[in-house]
Design an enzyme around this catalytic site. Structure first.
Site, PDB file in Angstrom:
ATOM      1  N   GLN A  93       3.303  73.840  28.597  1.00 14.64           N
ATOM      2  CA  GLN A  93       4.251  73.603  29.677  1.00 14.64           C
ATOM      3  C   GLN A  93       4.376  72.110  29.918  1.00 14.64           C
ATOM      4  O   GLN A  93       3.397  71.447  30.255  1.00 14.64           O
ATOM      5  CB  GLN A  93       3.816  74.287  30.973  1.00 14.64           C
ATOM      6  CG  GLN A  93       4.791  74.033  32.126  1.00 14.64           C
ATOM      7  CD  GLN A  93       4.344  74.653  33.434  1.00 14.64           C
ATOM      8  OE1 GLN A  93       3.462  75.512  33.460  1.00 14.64           O
ATOM      9  NE2 GLN A  93       4.940  74.214  34.533  1.00 14.64           N
ATOM     10  N   CYS A  99       6.520  77.511  34.906  1.00 13.37           N
ATOM     11  CA  CYS A  99       5.465  78.445  34.494  1.00 13.37           C
ATOM     12  C   CYS A  99       5.925  79.895  34.499  1.00 13.37           C
ATOM     13  O   CYS A  99       5.444  80.707  33.695  1.00 13.37           O
ATOM     14  CB  CYS A  99       4.220  78.270  35.355  1.00 13.37           C
ATOM     15  SG  CYS A  99       4.505  78.484  37.125  1.00 13.37           S
ATOM     16  N   HIS A 192       0.874  79.435  40.415  1.00 12.53           N
ATOM     17  CA  HIS A 192       1.028  79.284  38.969  1.00 12.53           C
ATOM     18  C   HIS A 192       1.035  80.642  38.284  1.00 12.53           C
ATOM     19  O   HIS A 192       0.238  81.527  38.619  1.00 12.53           O
ATOM     20  CB  HIS A 192      -0.128  78.438  38.421  1.00 12.53           C
ATOM     21  CG  HIS A 192       0.002  78.074  36.978  1.00 12.53           C
ATOM     22  ND1 HIS A 192       1.080  77.376  36.474  1.00 12.53           N
ATOM     23  CD2 HIS A 192      -0.812  78.314  35.913  1.00 12.53           C
ATOM     24  CE1 HIS A 192       0.908  77.185  35.176  1.00 12.53           C
ATOM     25  NE2 HIS A 192      -0.220  77.774  34.814  1.00 12.53           N
ATOM     26  N   ASP A 207      -1.608  80.498  29.137  1.00  7.40           N
ATOM     27  CA  ASP A 207      -1.329  79.593  30.252  1.00  7.40           C
ATOM     28  C   ASP A 207      -0.858  78.272  29.665  1.00  7.40           C
ATOM     29  O   ASP A 207      -1.629  77.566  29.003  1.00  7.40           O
ATOM     30  CB  ASP A 207      -2.600  79.417  31.088  1.00  7.40           C
ATOM     31  CG  ASP A 207      -2.417  78.468  32.264  1.00  7.40           C
ATOM     32  OD1 ASP A 207      -1.369  77.796  32.364  1.00  7.40           O
ATOM     33  OD2 ASP A 207      -3.340  78.385  33.107  1.00  7.40           O
TER      34      ASP A 207
END
Length: 254
Positions: A93, A99, A192, A207
């Site tokens: 990211q 996200c 998140h 992630d």
């Protein structure tokens, strides 16, 4: 949440709401066929509530609050040696507040063999606004998602991040979805999204703010939701003072 990678750009999107209706319209508009998969709320992590979620579950999204402890753990994981992860689709990211979209791309990118990504001839404007005055057209060679994953298949995680950052079609679609929720969109968020997917018999945490996929041990398509719930419970237990958690399952439709 803001991108935390040192190569993060100055680009910032509005955050995506943890809302299955918003996510469904977003994914369906980009080419996930409506009769193939759908997002659903997970109302609790107890077994009886997990049983209420339509099966089979293909991926799980989790929204959690960013705290000092979660950031400390992220930094510790960033320093760990990352082993090759075979067929896992993973991207970094680099865009602030992207996200939610990256979580959805992680989910769809790791289940492309289980679903169909349809062909679309409408413009993004027509699909998302109901109008036809947009110059952005989805090509006849496949839907946006189909073309996105084919274009990024051989890229590394940072190259995929750069590709997303420069993709105007995705930015427009994300922006429309971000303002389509029930709450007023704001750039300032402290939450998140991450994704859990089962690839080659292993449960992975995906992630974009971390250096790579995190393995959480053996799993299967049949146990994915329960296995992800165990990991999610551990994260929640470390943040007992927060109530801002959301779990969303992407399930395959019969």
């Amino acid at each position: 949440m803001a991108a935390l990678d040192e190569s993060a750009s100055a680009k910032r999107w509005l955050p995506l709401e943890a809302n299955p209706d918003v996510m469904n319209q977003f994914l369906w508009g980009l080419g996930l066929k409506e009769d193939v998969a759908e997002c659903y709320d997970v109302y609790g992590l107890d077994e009886e509530l997990l049983e209420m979620v339509p099966k089979p579950v293909l991926a799980v999204l989790f929204l959690y609050p960013v705290t000092a402890q979660s950031e400390e753990e992220r930094m510790l994981q960033a320093n760990e040696k990352q082993e090759p992860h075979g067929r896992v689709y993973f991207m970094k990211q680099t865009v602030d507040n992207a996200c939610g979209t990256i979580g959805l791309l992680h989910a769809i990118g790791n289940i492309t063999s289980e679903i169909k990504l349809g062909f679309l001839l409408q413009s993004i404007s027509e699909l998302l606004f109901g109008t036809t005055h947009s110059y952005i057209m989805l090509g006849i060679d496949g839907s946006f998602l189909d073309r996105f994953f084919k274009s990024t298949a051989s890229m590394n995680p940072l190259e995929r991040a750069a590709f997303l950052e420069g993709d105007r079609e995705m930015e427009v679609a994300h922006s429309v979805a971000a303002i389509g929720g029930d709450t007023e969109a704001s750039h300032n968020v402290d939450d998140h999204f991450i994704c859990f997917a089962c690839v080659d018999g292993v449960l992975y945490e995906l992630d974009g703010d971390k250096t790579g996929p995190i393995s959480h041990g053996a799993s299967s398509p049949d146990s994915l939701l329960q296995d992800a719930a165990k990991v999610i419970k551990g994260i929640i237990q470390k943040n007992p003072d927060s109530l801002n958690f959301n779990v969303i399952a992407i399930s395959k439709k019969a």
